[in-house]
Design an enzyme around this catalytic site. Structure first.
Site, mmCIF file in Angstrom:
data_model
loop_
_atom_site.group_PDB
_atom_site.id
_atom_site.type_symbol
_atom_site.label_atom_id
_atom_site.label_comp_id
_atom_site.label_asym_id
_atom_site.label_seq_id
_atom_site.Cartn_x
_atom_site.Cartn_y
_atom_site.Cartn_z
ATOM 1 N N ASP A 74 0.823 -1.206 0.000
ATOM 2 C CA ASP A 74 0.000 0.000 0.000
ATOM 3 C C ASP A 74 0.857 1.257 0.000
ATOM 4 O O ASP A 74 1.927 1.297 0.611
ATOM 5 C CB ASP A 74 -0.895 -0.020 1.251
ATOM 6 N N GLU A 77 1.062 -0.688 -5.149
ATOM 7 C CA GLU A 77 0.064 0.353 -5.406
ATOM 8 C C GLU A 77 0.846 1.666 -5.466
ATOM 9 O O GLU A 77 1.145 2.275 -4.447
ATOM 10 C CB GLU A 77 -0.989 0.404 -4.288
#
Length: 729
Positions: A408, A461
């Site tokens: 993330d 990401e």
């Protein structure tokens, strides 16, 4: 009476009783003083104390030196050994095992590799580990707190009294073996900081199990090894090159996929029974879970974790999570976890100022505080922090057979000026805005994962154009296997949200992506981020009346499944959830009683089947020779057509009509003359469409003097996408 040589100095006794002794292991327990073996113990509430060997031989009585419970005495032993005490007071007798009569569990090689920051088995050394040691059962505790004056293990079993079990300090790693304690023991660390202040009690950074929020203590986990039955899956996984293998991901928030009738969470075992068969039946290849590491705040969705090594207690114990992964593997599904090494919350029981100093985080708030999320940023340049996070990644792959981690907020790690104004950030040594320490960490963790776990993968990401995110580390890349294609998601959703009459003016939103489609190994994400915070569901992003919204969404999903790249769809969107996602309740499963919603579910299932069964749609997802435009320029009609190809495979033509105008006799160049079968038609009645099309197939006829050797006349249903597969005779 004068003090004898073997007796403790009064200041040391007072220091133990006050919880301020600088080295409890050098003072408490069994020691030889001037040729005499002496036992010293601190046992609050005891009025008498008698020492025994583990086999029951009495060694003698200890005498009180302090009313708070400090005892000492000479004993008849000839070598160091574990000691058991029989304590007594007016209320009765009880046994106490002396943790200070045991040697260290960690060894010199642990010290060396921990100090070097290269230890790759930290999760087996730090934290709480139930074991047999020097003839007795107990638990070994170890924690990194290099600037602390004292660290103690506390829990209900010692009345949360930090004076009772201070730990041994070995070069910043504090450890103690406490007999008898075992599975299910609740504990925390009491830490005295460098300024002498007792800090709020800390959870164990390496805890493998934690209490259910709002409680925050760590729990000694069951050491029983899990019995895996996924050997066949793991062996097959090791042979995959995922760039050339189907990857269709179902993204799930475990707390809101489905709920029990009373509104409570499903357990890991119930998810294994309900979620796994559903996703397997839908034809997905992987499940991706929003972070399941322990976290205190439900609305954070797990993205602000306080226990990186502990599967959240919301759904059960660690063995339950292992059973969920095992069930997924037995059903042929891989499991991906969202992983958050970018930042951590500042909850008092967590990593924030863990030993009274900025230990895991940067001390400078320009580097150590995240303004968007009010969280602390890891100090990636500190070797112990890099080692902590690297070990955490390896832990999930090894202990829980995870297949991939989706990392993330990578962009926030890579840029020193991320979300910061000029003057609010510190340049790197070259004067630039690249976080060189974070880059080195990401390269390290990716290289270790790929080296140690064949068939595993890492996904970034990353929302910028940082070069080489999915390039190997030996070529100077970050070393990820894949990167989320945020540009595809943004461009195509913006296009699809427009009224079809205006789409002709924005045709490049759908074609531009091919300019960079092979600059990385891409995953095409329609994730949870697109259906929260007022953005509405995918269905609600579509223009028009109800029929047109469904037709638009069906055409769009088929467009995406026909486009190069791996696929990711957030839960609920496969049946066109009408409301945007809310983590506090289950999905609206009752919608499946409605034909358009059930039709959408059938379409996604069929798209997965086509994607997996047709090599042309997946074998060259990440390579330009798998794609060729057939018609990229018909902006007047908002029609696009392209060819998907793979060596030795029958080609597939993808053609999409993104206006509500049906087009009859639409001429399309084809690479091969012959029969092309309609594998997908999003307007089919089976999907609750208008049920128009080409009667199952079209025939391409040979032509001369054209760029392509054949041509077909195709009926294009309104707001629909077709997959046409060449059928050789």
């Amino acid at each position: 009476m004068s003090k004898e040589n073997w007796q403790a100095e009064g200041w040391e006794v007072e220091a133990v009783v006050a919880g301020r002794h600088p080295n409890a292991f050098a003072f408490l327990g069994l020691h030889q003083v001037d040729g005499v073996w002496v036992l010293r113990a601190f046992v609050p509430h005891a009025e008498t104390l008698t020492a025994f060997t583990l086999d029951g031989k009495e060694l003698g009585h200890l005498y009180p030196r302090h009313a708070a419970g400090f005892f000492e005495g000479k004993v008849a032993v000839d070598q160091p050994q574990p000691i058991r005490y029989r304590a007594g007071n007016a209320g009765g007798d009880w046994d106490v095992f002396d943790p200070y009569s045991f040697g260290p569990v960690l060894g010199p090689m642990d010290d060396y590799y921990i100090g070097e920051g290269s230890h790759l088995r930290l999760f087996d050394k730090l934290g709480a580990h139930e074991m047999e040691f020097e003839g007795i059962h107990g638990t070994h505790f170890a924690v990194w707190a290099p600037n602390a004056q004292r660290v103690s293990v506390v829990g209900p079993w010692n009345n949360w009294d930090g004076r009772r079990h201070p730990m041994r300090n070995r070069q910043g790693i504090w450890e103690v073996f406490i007999p008898v304690l075992g599975t299910g023991t609740i504990y925390k660390y009491e830490i005295v900081g460098p300024n002498g202040q007792v800090l709020p009690l800390k959870a164990d950074p390496f805890a493998r199990q934690a209490e259910l929020r709002p409680r925050t203590a760590s729990i000694v986990p069951d050491p029983t090894p899990f019995t895996w039955t996924d050997q066949k899956y793991m062996e097959e996984r090791a042979t995959h090159d995922w760039r050339r293998t189907p990857m269709s991901i179902y993204e799930v928030h475990l707390g809101s996929w489905r709920r029990r009738p009373d509104g409570s969470f499903l357990s890991y075992d119930q998810l294994a029974e309900q979620l796994v068969p559903y996703v397997a039946d839908m034809g997905y290849t992987h499940l991706e879970f929003l972070p399941i590491s322990e976290h205190p705040f439900d609305p954070s969705w797990g993205y602000q974790p306080t226990g990186l090594f502990a599967p959240t207690a919301r759904f059960g114990d660690p063995a339950g999570f292992a059973r969920l992964v095992n069930a997924a593997h037995e059903a042929g599904l891989g499991v991906i976890l969202d992983w958050v090494p970018a930042h951590f919350p500042t909850d008092a029981h967590g990593l924030s100022h863990f030993d009274g100093t900025a230990l895991y985080e940067h001390a400078d708030p320009r580097q150590g505080f995240h303004p968007d999320w009010n969280t602390a940023i890891y100090n990636f340049g500190r070797k112990e922090v890099s080692s902590f996070l690297t070990n955490n990644a390896l832990f999930w792959f090894e202990k829980f057979h995870i297949d991939g981690l989706r990392v993330d907020a990578v962009a926030s790690m890579l840029y020193l000026d991320y979300s910061r104004q000029p003057g609010e950030w510190v340049p790197n040594k070259h004067g630039g805005n690249q976080n060189l320490e974070a880059v080195a960490f990401l390269q390290r963790v990716n290289a270790e994962v790929y080296a140690q776990f064949p068939g595993a993968f890492m996904i970034a990401e990353e929302s910028t154009s940082w070069p080489g995110v999915s390039a190997p580390t030996f070529a100077g890349g970050l070393g990820f296997g894949f990167k989320w294609n945020m540009g595809f998601m943004n461009d195509t959703l913006r296009y699809m949200s427009r009224n079809p009459i205006h789409r002709r003016f924005h045709h490049n939103d759908l074609t531009f992506g091919m300019v960079y489609a092979y600059s990385e190994n891409f995953v095409l994400p329609l994730s949870h981020d697109e259906v929260v915070h007022g953005k509405g569901s995918l269905l609600n992003k579509m223009p028009g009346d109800d029929w047109q919204q469904f037709a638009n969404l069906r055409a769009y999903l088929a467009f995406m499944w026909g486009y190069p790249g791996k696929k990711l769809l957030f839960m609920g969107q496969e049946f066109a959830q009408r409301e945007e996602w809310a983590e506090g309740k289950a999905l609206d499963w009752w919608l499946l009683d409605s034909a358009p919603h059930e039709g959408m579910r059938r379409l996604v299932s069929d798209l997965n089947a086509a994607y997996r069964s047709l090599p042309a749609l997946h074998e060259r997802d990440c390579e330009p020779d798998g794609f060729e435009w057939v018609n990229a320029n018909d902006h007047a009609n908002s029609v696009l057509a392209w060819l998907r190809k793979a060596p030795g495979a029958d080609p597939v033509l993808v053609i999409t009509n993104l206006t509500p105008v049906p087009r009859s006799g639409y001429k399309v160049p084809m690479p091969l003359a012959g029969r092309w079968v309609e594998r997908i038609n999003t307007d089919a009645g089976w999907y609750a469409g208008g049920n128009t099309g080409n009667q199952g197939a079209v025939v391409a006829k040979a032509v001369e003097g054209r760029h392509w050797s054949a041509e077909a006349e195709i009926y294009l249903p309104p707001l629909a996408t077709l997959f046409l597969k060449f059928e050789p005779e």
